[in-house]
Enzyme design. Structure first.
Site, PDB file in Angstrom:
ATOM      1  N   TYR A 149      10.526 -38.035  -2.835  1.00 11.83           N
ATOM      2  CA  TYR A 149      11.255 -36.773  -2.631  1.00 11.83           C
ATOM      3  C   TYR A 149      10.708 -36.044  -1.401  1.00 11.83           C
ATOM      4  CZ  TYR A 149      13.087 -32.111  -3.621  1.00 11.83           C
ATOM      5  OH  TYR A 149      13.723 -30.899  -3.522  1.00 11.83           O
ATOM      6  N   ASP A 150       9.371 -35.943  -1.337  1.00  5.23           N
ATOM      7  CA  ASP A 150       8.749 -35.239  -0.201  1.00  5.23           C
ATOM      8  C   ASP A 150       9.090 -35.929   1.116  1.00  5.23           C
ATOM      9  OD1 ASP A 150       7.696 -33.503  -1.985  1.00  5.23           O
ATOM     10  OD2 ASP A 150       5.666 -34.297  -1.928  1.00  5.23           O
ATOM     11  N   SER A 152       4.276 -21.123 -10.978  1.00  9.61           N
ATOM     12  CA  SER A 152       3.864 -22.491 -10.703  1.00  9.61           C
ATOM     13  C   SER A 152       2.572 -22.454  -9.869  1.00  9.61           C
ATOM     14  CB  SER A 152       5.002 -23.179  -9.958  1.00  9.61           C
ATOM     15  OG  SER A 152       4.723 -24.539  -9.872  1.00  9.61           O
ATOM     16  N   LEU A 153       2.253 -23.561  -9.226  1.00  3.86           N
ATOM     17  CA  LEU A 153       1.038 -23.615  -8.405  1.00  3.86           C
ATOM     18  C   LEU A 153       1.377 -24.012  -6.983  1.00  3.86           C
ATOM     19  CD1 LEU A 153      -1.375 -25.595 -10.749  1.00  3.86           C
ATOM     20  CD2 LEU A 153      -1.748 -23.268  -9.938  1.00  3.86           C
ATOM     21  N   LYS A 169      -5.229 -31.731 -13.339  1.00  5.66           N
ATOM     22  CA  LYS A 169      -3.841 -31.273 -13.495  1.00  5.66           C
ATOM     23  C   LYS A 169      -3.160 -32.342 -14.356  1.00  5.66           C
ATOM     24  CE  LYS A 169       0.100 -29.743 -10.707  1.00  5.66           C
ATOM     25  NZ  LYS A 169       1.101 -30.388 -11.500  1.00  5.66           N
ATOM     26  N   ARG A 189       8.744 -24.070 -20.000  1.00  6.77           N
ATOM     27  CA  ARG A 189       8.743 -23.171 -18.847  1.00  6.77           C
ATOM     28  C   ARG A 189      10.157 -22.782 -18.419  1.00  6.77           C
ATOM     29  NH1 ARG A 189       8.642 -23.743 -13.084  1.00  6.77           N
ATOM     30  NH2 ARG A 189       7.799 -21.834 -12.212  1.00  6.77           N
ATOM     31  N   LYS A 228      -2.795 -32.148  -4.991  1.00  8.66           N
ATOM     32  CA  LYS A 228      -1.997 -33.236  -5.556  1.00  8.66           C
ATOM     33  C   LYS A 228      -2.458 -34.577  -5.005  1.00  8.66           C
ATOM     34  CE  LYS A 228       1.971 -32.825  -7.065  1.00  8.66           C
ATOM     35  NZ  LYS A 228       2.608 -33.025  -8.352  1.00  8.66           N
TER      36      LYS A 228
HETATM   37  S1  IVH Z   1      -2.505 -23.566 -13.891  1.00  8.08           S
HETATM   38  C1  IVH Z   1      -0.793 -19.645 -12.768  1.00  8.08           C
HETATM   39  N1  IVH Z   1      -3.820 -25.669 -14.746  1.00  8.08           N
HETATM   40  O1  IVH Z   1       1.064 -27.919 -13.396  1.00  8.08           O
HETATM   41  C2  IVH Z   1      -1.368 -20.881 -13.314  1.00  8.08           C
HETATM   42  N2  IVH Z   1      -1.460 -25.884 -14.482  1.00  8.08           N
HETATM   43  O2  IVH Z   1       2.553 -27.571 -10.842  1.00  8.08           O
HETATM   44  C3  IVH Z   1      -0.413 -21.988 -13.262  1.00  8.08           C
HETATM   45  N3  IVH Z   1      -0.594 -28.089 -15.105  1.00  8.08           N
HETATM   46  O3  IVH Z   1       3.421 -25.562 -14.475  1.00  8.08           O
HETATM   47  C4  IVH Z   1      -0.786 -23.230 -13.886  1.00  8.08           C
HETATM   48  N4  IVH Z   1      -2.506 -28.997 -15.719  1.00  8.08           N
HETATM   49  O4  IVH Z   1       2.528 -27.196 -16.256  1.00  8.08           O
HETATM   50  C5  IVH Z   1      -2.615 -25.182 -14.418  1.00  8.08           C
HETATM   51  N5  IVH Z   1      -5.135 -27.427 -15.507  1.00  8.08           N
HETATM   52  C6  IVH Z   1      -3.931 -26.937 -15.199  1.00  8.08           C
HETATM   53  C7  IVH Z   1      -2.756 -27.717 -15.314  1.00  8.08           C
HETATM   54  C8  IVH Z   1      -1.539 -27.149 -14.921  1.00  8.08           C
HETATM   55  C9  IVH Z   1      -1.202 -29.193 -15.588  1.00  8.08           C
HETATM   56  C10 IVH Z   1       0.861 -27.994 -14.796  1.00  8.08           C
HETATM   57  C11 IVH Z   1       1.520 -26.772 -15.377  1.00  8.08           C
HETATM   58  C12 IVH Z   1       2.138 -26.071 -14.198  1.00  8.08           C
HETATM   59  C13 IVH Z   1       2.224 -27.147 -13.177  1.00  8.08           C
HETATM   60  C14 IVH Z   1       2.242 -26.585 -11.763  1.00  8.08           C
END
Ligand code: IVH
Length: 402
Positions: free
Chosen positions: A44-45, A86-87, A114, A135, A307
């Protein structure tokens, strides 16, 4: 004066851009609305950046934005009490260094895997599980309380919990549960499932709760959204969740200077984890510092996802076969010179759809890049730039195939 037509793209470029937009739109729809990604993140990227290059060369081309993707159709919609952000993602160690410089090298960071599953927000009242939401679009999720209760992944009753406790975590399928499920499916003459993440998401849509209970889902908390009192550090929040009977995500506290190295090390050792992981999360441990960094509409500035990118392997495209899927749709399947990745010999990869094939702009004989998406499914992410020799042949249309 700049003449508009100078920026206009030739017909062929326009056509290719339209094809890429179609595939991106299909991929966004599959990912955000159906929860069943049709291509790997890397693929995708790669398409997104190809589109960006075309757009830089021909600014007249329409901008592509996934923000415009259709609003997810939620089953059992229910509103979140606060936006579920999200992140921000980084694909290199430099991205991690920049993040730490922006937040402060002298700060303490919490570093976590993650987990590759899906966010589920749990609401406990008086220690009892009241509600579980996916979500969704971050504002409205799907109510999956019945499925989460049945899954056995989270306690239905907590010990010594605050009266109000909302947590956010990842619902996922450990590899052992995924392999056991596939063994059973093979024994029952059913098709094998491809990814633990999609299977976890699919399990939450199942109506047969007895079947949900047998799937072996797991859950790890990575955030406390509401409690009385609120913990002042992220590590305290995870410890509090654990003391109530929940499982927190694995985590380590590190100084800014050690965090970069720790992230790189976790990347190297990710194959040892008993669950799928697509990166490492780094966040400021102190909640006040985290808040002070602020947030965009999409992510907080005090956290980052580093990532993992699979390393592409190069080979030659030799043929494209057409298979008819369950829905009767023709799917192109690429055949390439065998490559070995993670100990497995790979020589075929689905190209998903005719529009995806066109968007990749491939010819027979092209030097191509292949990855193992999610560590499993082979996927062509594009051809090696500048590698055409002139001997490549067009891909025959489906009806011209022998
Ligand atoms: S922190 C504001 N920590 O990754 C904090 N997310 O791409 C936001 N995820 O929607 C999330 N492991 O479903 C956090 N250790 C972790 C995580 C994590 C998996 C997922 C999560 C989030 C997504 C973001």
């Amino acid at each position: 004066m700049l003449c508009c037509s100078c920026l206009a793209a030739p017909k062929l470029v326009e056509q290719r851009a339209a094809e890429i937009r179609t595939v991106l739109r299909e991929a966004d729809d599959a990912y955000y609305n159906l929860g069943e990604p049709i291509m790997a993140n890397e693929a995708y990227d790669a398409l997104r950046s190809q589109y960006q290059s075309l757009k830089t060369e021909y600014p007249d081309l329409p901008a592509y934005s996934s923000v415009g993707a259709a609003v997810p159709e939620q089953e059992n919609p229910a509103a979140h009490t606060q936006p579920v952000l999200s992140l921000k993602k980084a694909y290199s160690d430099e991205g991690v260094v920049e993040f730490i410089e922006a937040c402060g090298a002298d700060r303490i960071y919490c570093v976590e895997p993650k987990i590759d599953g899906l966010t589920v927000v749990l609401r406990y009242r008086e220690g009892r599980l009241l509600q579980a939401l996916t979500r969704g679009d971050g504002i409205t999720g799907s109510d999956v309380t019945a499925q989460v209760r049945a899954s056995g992944a989270v306690p239905l009753a907590l010990t010594n919990a605050p009266t109000r406790l909302d947590v956010r975590g990842e619902l996922y399928m450990p590899f052992a549960a995924f392999e056991a499920l596939n063994e059973q499916r093979v024994a029952d003459g059913e098709a094998e499932l491809k990814s633990p993440r999609n299977t976890a998401a699919g399990t939450l849509r199942m109506k047969d709760l007895a079947a949900v209970a047998k799937r072996g889902l797991a859950y790890a908390v990575f955030e406390v959204l509401e409690s009385e009192p609120m913990p002042t550090t992220h590590a305290d929040a995870l410890a509090m969740a654990q003391s109530c009977g929940l499982t927190p995500v694995a985590h380590q506290l590190l100084s800014g200077s050690n965090a970069v190295h720790a992230v790189a090390l976790m990347n190297q050792r990710r194959a040892e984890l008993p669950y799928p992981s697509d990166g490492v999360v780094i966040r400021l441990n102190d909640c006040a510092e985290f808040e002070r960094m602020g947030a965009t509409a999409r992510w907080p500035n005090g956290a980052l996802a580093r990532k993992y990118k699979s390393v592409p392997v190069e080979t030659h495209l030799r043929r494209v076969d057409w298979t008819t899927g369950e829905t009767g749709r023709l799917t192109p399947v690429a055949g390439f010179d065998p490559v070995t990745m993670d100990g497995a010999e790979l020589k075929r990869a689905s190209l998903h759809s005719l529009s995806h094939l066109r968007a990749l702009d491939l010819m027979i004989g092209d030097r191509i890049q292949v990855i193992r998406a999610g560590g499993a499914v082979p996927e062509i992410i594009g051809r090696v730039p500048g590698s055409r020799t002139g001997d490549e042949q067009p891909i025959p249309d489906p009806d011209e195939n022998p």
